[in-house]
Scaffold this active site. Structure first.
Site, PDB file in Angstrom:
ATOM      1  N   ARG A   1     -35.227   6.826 -10.952  1.00 16.30           N
ATOM      2  CA  ARG A   1     -35.722   5.456 -11.114  1.00 16.30           C
ATOM      3  C   ARG A   1     -35.178   4.605  -9.967  1.00 16.30           C
ATOM      4  O   ARG A   1     -34.060   4.818  -9.493  1.00 16.30           O
ATOM      5  CB  ARG A   1     -35.269   4.858 -12.454  1.00 16.30           C
ATOM      6  CG  ARG A   1     -36.072   5.340 -13.659  1.00 16.30           C
ATOM      7  CD  ARG A   1     -37.530   4.861 -13.635  1.00 16.30           C
ATOM      8  NE  ARG A   1     -38.289   5.229 -14.812  1.00 16.30           N
ATOM      9  CZ  ARG A   1     -39.130   6.275 -14.878  1.00 16.30           C
ATOM     10  NH1 ARG A   1     -39.309   7.064 -13.839  1.00 16.30           N
ATOM     11  NH2 ARG A   1     -39.808   6.506 -15.985  1.00 16.30           N
TER      12      ARG A   1
ATOM     13  N   HIS B   1     -44.602   7.411  -6.857  1.00 17.06           N
ATOM     14  CA  HIS B   1     -44.295   7.808  -8.238  1.00 17.06           C
ATOM     15  C   HIS B   1     -45.193   8.974  -8.661  1.00 17.06           C
ATOM     16  O   HIS B   1     -45.888   8.902  -9.679  1.00 17.06           O
ATOM     17  CB  HIS B   1     -44.441   6.617  -9.199  1.00 17.06           C
ATOM     18  CG  HIS B   1     -43.704   6.820 -10.499  1.00 17.06           C
ATOM     19  ND1 HIS B   1     -43.063   5.807 -11.172  1.00 17.06           N
ATOM     20  CD2 HIS B   1     -43.503   7.933 -11.259  1.00 17.06           C
ATOM     21  CE1 HIS B   1     -42.518   6.283 -12.285  1.00 17.06           C
ATOM     22  NE2 HIS B   1     -42.768   7.581 -12.353  1.00 17.06           N
TER      23      HIS B   1
HETATM   24  P1  NDP Z   1     -32.783  13.611 -19.774  1.00 14.79           P
HETATM   25  O1  NDP Z   1     -32.582  12.531 -20.780  1.00 14.79           O
HETATM   26  O2  NDP Z   1     -33.107  14.984 -20.248  1.00 14.79           O
HETATM   27  O3  NDP Z   1     -31.479  13.743 -18.852  1.00 14.79           O
HETATM   28  C1  NDP Z   1     -30.799  12.633 -18.371  1.00 14.79           C
HETATM   29  C2  NDP Z   1     -29.532  13.107 -17.679  1.00 14.79           C
HETATM   30  O4  NDP Z   1     -28.868  11.961 -17.135  1.00 14.79           O
HETATM   31  C3  NDP Z   1     -28.556  13.775 -18.656  1.00 14.79           C
HETATM   32  O5  NDP Z   1     -27.898  14.843 -18.031  1.00 14.79           O
HETATM   33  C4  NDP Z   1     -27.571  12.639 -18.939  1.00 14.79           C
HETATM   34  O6  NDP Z   1     -26.287  13.071 -19.305  1.00 14.79           O
HETATM   35  C5  NDP Z   1     -27.525  11.968 -17.605  1.00 14.79           C
HETATM   36  N1  NDP Z   1     -27.041  10.590 -17.722  1.00 14.79           N
HETATM   37  C6  NDP Z   1     -27.582   9.566 -18.422  1.00 14.79           C
HETATM   38  N2  NDP Z   1     -26.824   8.468 -18.311  1.00 14.79           N
HETATM   39  C7  NDP Z   1     -25.767   8.813 -17.527  1.00 14.79           C
HETATM   40  C8  NDP Z   1     -24.636   8.115 -17.064  1.00 14.79           C
HETATM   41  N3  NDP Z   1     -24.413   6.833 -17.381  1.00 14.79           N
HETATM   42  N4  NDP Z   1     -23.754   8.785 -16.299  1.00 14.79           N
HETATM   43  C9  NDP Z   1     -23.954  10.085 -15.981  1.00 14.79           C
HETATM   44  N5  NDP Z   1     -25.030  10.810 -16.388  1.00 14.79           N
HETATM   45  C10 NDP Z   1     -25.919  10.166 -17.164  1.00 14.79           C
HETATM   46  O7  NDP Z   1     -33.896  13.080 -18.786  1.00 14.79           O
HETATM   47  P2  NDP Z   1     -34.899  13.927 -17.874  1.00 14.79           P
HETATM   48  O8  NDP Z   1     -34.125  14.924 -17.111  1.00 14.79           O
HETATM   49  O9  NDP Z   1     -36.045  14.388 -18.686  1.00 14.79           O
HETATM   50  O10 NDP Z   1     -35.458  12.776 -16.905  1.00 14.79           O
HETATM   51  C11 NDP Z   1     -34.589  12.048 -16.063  1.00 14.79           C
HETATM   52  C12 NDP Z   1     -35.326  10.850 -15.505  1.00 14.79           C
HETATM   53  O11 NDP Z   1     -36.295  11.266 -14.543  1.00 14.79           O
HETATM   54  C13 NDP Z   1     -36.158  10.045 -16.506  1.00 14.79           C
HETATM   55  O12 NDP Z   1     -35.340   9.194 -17.283  1.00 14.79           O
HETATM   56  C14 NDP Z   1     -37.072   9.280 -15.593  1.00 14.79           C
HETATM   57  O13 NDP Z   1     -36.435   8.095 -15.192  1.00 14.79           O
HETATM   58  C15 NDP Z   1     -37.229  10.201 -14.381  1.00 14.79           C
HETATM   59  N6  NDP Z   1     -38.567  10.764 -14.276  1.00 14.79           N
HETATM   60  C16 NDP Z   1     -39.285  10.543 -13.124  1.00 14.79           C
HETATM   61  C17 NDP Z   1     -40.532  11.077 -12.957  1.00 14.79           C
HETATM   62  C18 NDP Z   1     -41.278  10.881 -11.686  1.00 14.79           C
HETATM   63  O14 NDP Z   1     -42.444  11.295 -11.582  1.00 14.79           O
HETATM   64  N7  NDP Z   1     -40.675  10.281 -10.671  1.00 14.79           N
HETATM   65  C19 NDP Z   1     -41.169  11.886 -14.002  1.00 14.79           C
HETATM   66  C20 NDP Z   1     -40.330  12.053 -15.164  1.00 14.79           C
HETATM   67  C21 NDP Z   1     -39.089  11.513 -15.279  1.00 14.79           C
HETATM   68  P3  NDP Z   1     -26.062  13.926 -20.645  1.00 14.79           P
HETATM   69  O15 NDP Z   1     -26.544  15.322 -20.313  1.00 14.79           O
HETATM   70  O16 NDP Z   1     -24.605  13.863 -20.856  1.00 14.79           O
HETATM   71  O17 NDP Z   1     -26.867  13.265 -21.716  1.00 14.79           O
HETATM   72  C1  OXD Z   2     -41.964   9.453 -16.602  1.00 21.20           C
HETATM   73  C2  OXD Z   2     -42.429   9.127 -15.278  1.00 21.20           C
HETATM   74  O1  OXD Z   2     -40.976   8.861 -17.017  1.00 21.20           O
HETATM   75  O2  OXD Z   2     -43.582   9.445 -14.952  1.00 21.20           O
HETATM   76  O3  OXD Z   2     -42.570  10.302 -17.276  1.00 21.20           O
HETATM   77  O4  OXD Z   2     -41.693   8.572 -14.462  1.00 21.20           O
END
Ligand code: NDP
Ligand code: OXD
Length: 311
Positions: free
Chosen positions: A226, A274
């Site tokens: 993000r 995106h």
């Molecule tokens: P998940 O919820 O599965 O994983 C999030 C990860 O971030 C976890 O490992 C979590 O830790 C870690 N995390 C969250 N907060 C913190 C923090 N404060 N400090 C350290 N680590 C943290 O999400 P996804 O992997 O499914 O997706 C990640 C992001 O990718 C989405 O939230 C979205 O913003 C982005 N995205 C972008 C897309 C694009 O097309 N550009 C498409 C889809 C998603 P823990 O394992 O301990 O919970």
């Molecule tokens: C999602 C994205 O969050 O597209 O799925 O970024």
């Protein structure tokens, strides 16, 4: 018969409604689906994206769950009118897309592909073979569905991968760290840094001027997470000084990225709109239908958002 409301854009409805209804039928679920809720109190499930019309959930008094088509839920998670469970999207198709995006852009940096393409000028320059993957450390911030999958793919190619998450965890093939000291270690070691964290108050401006300064000089950043994860002014200064050699950015604080934004014209920034990983209707429909089945059977939902943590 459960009532399902699609609160998404027309394009999303056209792409997702048929496979979701089909996946429900495969599970023996007879669904009544609508674009507009004539009786909000009767709606059982809402398939949700931020592009849809519903932002006030209060009238949906019988709601069993809001089912997000997006993985990132920052635009709904803090909505006080939503009291029903919120489930985010974890879709094998989306994950595969993210693995390909991250791997492709890591390999671009690793192999120096920009320089390779620019050097086709008639002069034969031997001896410029890039290092092998096991000489390169990739840092991954976020080890969730996407970070763990991308890290695993990079490790399978031979890269050294060091990842960071909120809670300590183990991912096969990766060195996993957590906490502030773990973050600093990842930043210090990563020649290429991939950010796959959700947008939460804790991750806002995570890469600020101080943390960007910890990176190896000339590090590369790939951000498909993000826009809010990075302090834009600090990144631009780090790019101008050479502290960060190049950044590939897929997500932004304002989307679409405004035409005059400095990222567009910066010689050391690649902007992608995106598109890193889209939710794929065929595979995502199975996830939505499975959650409706679970809701009807009184079983726990998949991928339920932790409202306190914000993701
Ligand atoms: P998940 O919820 O599965 O994983 C999030 C990860 O971030 C976890 O490992 C979590 O830790 C870690 N995390 C969250 N907060 C913190 C923090 N404060 N400090 C350290 N680590 C943290 O999400 P996804 O992997 O499914 O997706 C990640 C992001 O990718 C989405 O939230 C979205 O913003 C982005 N995205 C972008 C897309 C694009 O097309 N550009 C498409 C889809 C998603 P823990 O394992 O301990 O919970
Ligand atoms: C999602 C994205 O969050 O597209 O799925 O970024």
């Amino acid at each position: 018969m459960p009532d399902l409301l699609f609160s998404c854009s027309d394009d999303e409805h056209a792409a997702f409604a048929p496979p979701i209804l089909e996946a429900c039928r495969e599970r023996g679920l007879d669904i009544r689906a609508a674009r507009v809720a004539l009786n909000p109190a009767a709606v059982d499930y809402i398939v949700f994206t931020p592009d849809g019309p519903v932002s006030d959930f209060a009238p949906f008094t019988g709601l069993k769950a809001a089912l997000s088509l997006w993985a990132g839920v920052e635009r709904i998670v803090g909505n006080p009118s939503l009291t029903a469970p919120l489930c985010r999207m974890v879709d094998p198709g989306l994950t595969a897309g993210m693995v390909e995006y991250v791997t492709g852009h890591v390999l671009r940096y690793h192999l120096g592909l920009d320089a390779v393409l620019a050097a086709q000028d008639g002069e034969w320059r031997p001896g410029l073979a890039p290092p092998l993957a096991d000489h390169r450390t990739i840092g991954i911030l976020g080890l969730g569905a996407l970070g763990a999958a991308a890290g695993g793919a990079l490790a399978a190619l031979g890269f050294r991968v060091v990842g960071w998450s909120r809670r300590p965890k183990q991912v096969e093939g990766l060195e996993c760290l957590s906490g502030e000291a773990g973050l600093i270690e990842v930043l210090m070691r990563a020649g290429i840094l991939v950010t796959l964290l959700p947008a939460t108050p804790e991750t806002e401006n995570l890469l600020d001027v101080t943390r960007l300064a910890v990176l190896q000089r000339g590090a590369r950043i790939i951000n498909p997470g993000r826009g809010s994860l990075i302090d834009e002014a600090a990144l631009l200064a780090a790019l101008d000084s050479g502290q960060v050699a190049h950044a590939t950015l897929d997500v932004f604080r304002t989307e679409p990225l405004p035409p005059g934004h400095p990222f567009w014209a910066h010689p050391n920034v690649t902007v992608t709109p995106h598109i890193a990983a889209a939710t794929r209707p065929g595979s995502a429909a199975q996830v939505i239908a499975e959650n409706i089945r679970r809701g009807e059977a009184g079983e726990p939902f998949l991928h339920r958002v932790d409202r306190g943590a914000g993701y």
